[in-house]
Scaffold this motif. Structure first.
Motif, PDB file in Angstrom:
ATOM      1  N   GLY A  85      -2.284   9.579  -2.599  1.00 16.07           N
ATOM      2  CA  GLY A  85      -1.252   9.546  -1.499  1.00 16.07           C
ATOM      3  C   GLY A  85      -0.606  11.095  -1.078  1.00 16.07           C
ATOM      4  O   GLY A  85       0.272  10.909  -0.254  1.00 16.07           O
ATOM      5  N   LYS A  86      -1.030  11.984  -1.543  1.00 18.44           N
ATOM      6  CA  LYS A  86      -0.405  13.316  -1.162  1.00 18.44           C
ATOM      7  C   LYS A  86      -1.231  13.817   0.083  1.00 18.44           C
ATOM      8  O   LYS A  86      -2.387  13.482   0.354  1.00 18.44           O
ATOM      9  N   ARG A  87      -0.245  14.107   0.793  1.00 18.52           N
ATOM     10  CA  ARG A  87      -0.976  14.670   2.340  1.00 18.52           C
ATOM     11  C   ARG A  87      -0.406  16.301   2.475  1.00 18.52           C
ATOM     12  O   ARG A  87       0.760  16.406   2.279  1.00 18.52           O
ATOM     13  N   SER A  88      -1.305  16.900   3.218  1.00 16.91           N
ATOM     14  CA  SER A  88      -0.808  18.196   3.785  1.00 16.91           C
ATOM     15  C   SER A  88      -0.419  18.070   5.009  1.00 16.91           C
ATOM     16  O   SER A  88      -0.551  17.204   5.883  1.00 16.91           O
ATOM     17  N   ASP A  89       0.755  18.808   5.305  1.00 12.31           N
ATOM     18  CA  ASP A  89       1.366  18.972   6.561  1.00 12.31           C
ATOM     19  C   ASP A  89       0.593  19.357   7.659  1.00 12.31           C
ATOM     20  O   ASP A  89      -0.434  19.910   7.459  1.00 12.31           O
ATOM     21  N   GLY A  90       0.937  18.849   8.712  1.00 14.62           N
ATOM     22  CA  GLY A  90      -0.168  19.313  10.066  1.00 14.62           C
ATOM     23  C   GLY A  90      -1.114  18.312  10.426  1.00 14.62           C
ATOM     24  O   GLY A  90      -0.851  17.190   9.824  1.00 14.62           O
ATOM     25  N   ALA A 119       0.686  -1.381  -0.122  1.00 11.59           N
ATOM     26  CA  ALA A 119      -0.085   0.009   0.164  1.00 11.59           C
ATOM     27  C   ALA A 119       0.864   1.210   0.105  1.00 11.59           C
ATOM     28  O   ALA A 119       1.911   1.457   0.789  1.00 11.59           O
ATOM     29  N   ALA A 120       0.354   2.251  -0.914  1.00 11.04           N
ATOM     30  CA  ALA A 120       1.225   3.733  -1.135  1.00 11.04           C
ATOM     31  C   ALA A 120       1.084   4.286   0.190  1.00 11.04           C
ATOM     32  O   ALA A 120       0.014   4.839   0.376  1.00 11.04           O
ATOM     33  N   PRO A 121       1.919   4.533   1.048  1.00  8.54           N
ATOM     34  CA  PRO A 121       1.620   5.425   2.136  1.00  8.54           C
ATOM     35  C   PRO A 121       1.439   6.993   1.771  1.00  8.54           C
ATOM     36  O   PRO A 121       2.209   7.379   0.634  1.00  8.54           O
ATOM     37  N   ALA A 122       0.716   7.691   2.520  1.00 14.00           N
ATOM     38  CA  ALA A 122       0.467   9.080   1.994  1.00 14.00           C
ATOM     39  C   ALA A 122       1.720   9.810   2.508  1.00 14.00           C
ATOM     40  O   ALA A 122       2.288   9.560   3.571  1.00 14.00           O
ATOM     41  N   GLN A 123       2.197  10.654   1.395  1.00 17.16           N
ATOM     42  CA  GLN A 123       3.358  11.355   1.552  1.00 17.16           C
ATOM     43  C   GLN A 123       3.373  12.856   2.327  1.00 17.16           C
ATOM     44  O   GLN A 123       2.004  13.415   1.984  1.00 17.16           O
TER      45      GLN A 123
END
Length: 257
Positions: free
Chosen positions: A95-100, A18-22
């Motif tokens: 899989g794109k993730r915002s910081d925070g 599974a591709a983890p969110a980056q």
């Protein structure tokens, strides 16, 4: 026991592949927040930027339901860039993730997260050399842009507040939550909104989450201050679909000129 071994094998494989969110990085990242942009690239013109801001997505999973609306919005208009922005801690199905942090997907439009979104909007406004910025927020996303419009005067020229928890204390009370929350209330920031800022609040008549009286009260107070605010009550409930989505996108389109 063989069925148990097969079950563990399948589970292990799913975890390994599974591709983890980056974390947010690269071109599609503004002030630490991930986004998808649709329309002409930077440097081609002075476009209108139209932001699409999602809600809490309390059931879990990716928060990219605004992507398709942003894509269609840009495709049907000239010199408009539509940006679907992921609020802090949220991710999309690629899989794109915002910081925070999404704070467990409740009490999410507090000062820190609102500041992060405002910073991303400012950064993208400069990147695209935009002549104007308009924004559509759904649910907690509406809470976010409602606060930003008043707390950062001049940053946004028009807002569509869909299913808005415009008074955070009243909203939490209506949901049986009393105290212990830090989300900011758009109604408390009306005094900072510029006189020419267009405001449309769209709420479903059957919405039992952000009930219509929240938007009704907000618009009445905005109008009392002389702001060009109007209310649209439409069929349907809280989810961003059907008449709620259609009327909200149409209202944003009227501002994106």
């Amino acid at each position: 026991m063989s069925w148990m071994r097969r079950g563990w094998t399948v589970m292990l494989a799913s975890l390994l592949f599974a591709a983890p969110a980056q974390a947010c990085e690269g071109e599609a990242c503004a002030n630490g927040l991930a986004y998808e942009a649709f329309g002409p690239p930077p440097g081609r013109s002075q476009p209108v930027l139209a932001f699409f801001i999602h809600g809490d997505v309390s059931a879990g999973g990716p928060a990219d339901y605004m992507y398709s609306y942003a894509k269609q919005f840009a495709a049907s208009r000239k010199n408009v860039v539509a940006i679907a922005l992921l609020r802090p801690g949220y991710y999309d199905r690629a899989g794109k993730r915002s910081d925070g942090s999404d704070n467990g997907r409740r009490d999410t439009f507090h000062s820190g997260n609102n500041r992060a979104v405002a910073g991303a909007i400012r950064e993208l406004k400069q990147k695209y050399n935009a002549r104007a910025v308009v924004a559509l927020g759904h649910s907690a996303g509406a809470g976010t842009i409602g606060v930003i419009a008043g707390d950062y005067p001049g940053l946004i020229n028009g807002i569509v507040l869909t299913s808005c928890p415009c008074d955070a204390a009243a909203w939490n009370a209506s949901r049986g939550r009393r105290g212990g929350f830090s989300s900011q209330s758009p109604v408390d920031y009306l005094s900072g909104i510029g006189s020419g800022t267009a405001i449309v609040a769209v709420t479903g008549q059957a919405d039992d989450n952000t009930r219509p009286d929240l938007a009704t009260d907000y618009v009445a107070k905005a109008q009392a201050r002389g702001l060009p605010a109007r209310l649209q009550l439409v069929g349907g409930g809280h989810n961003f679909t059907g008449a709620l989505a259609g009327n909200s996108v149409s209202a944003l389109g009227a501002m994106a000129r």
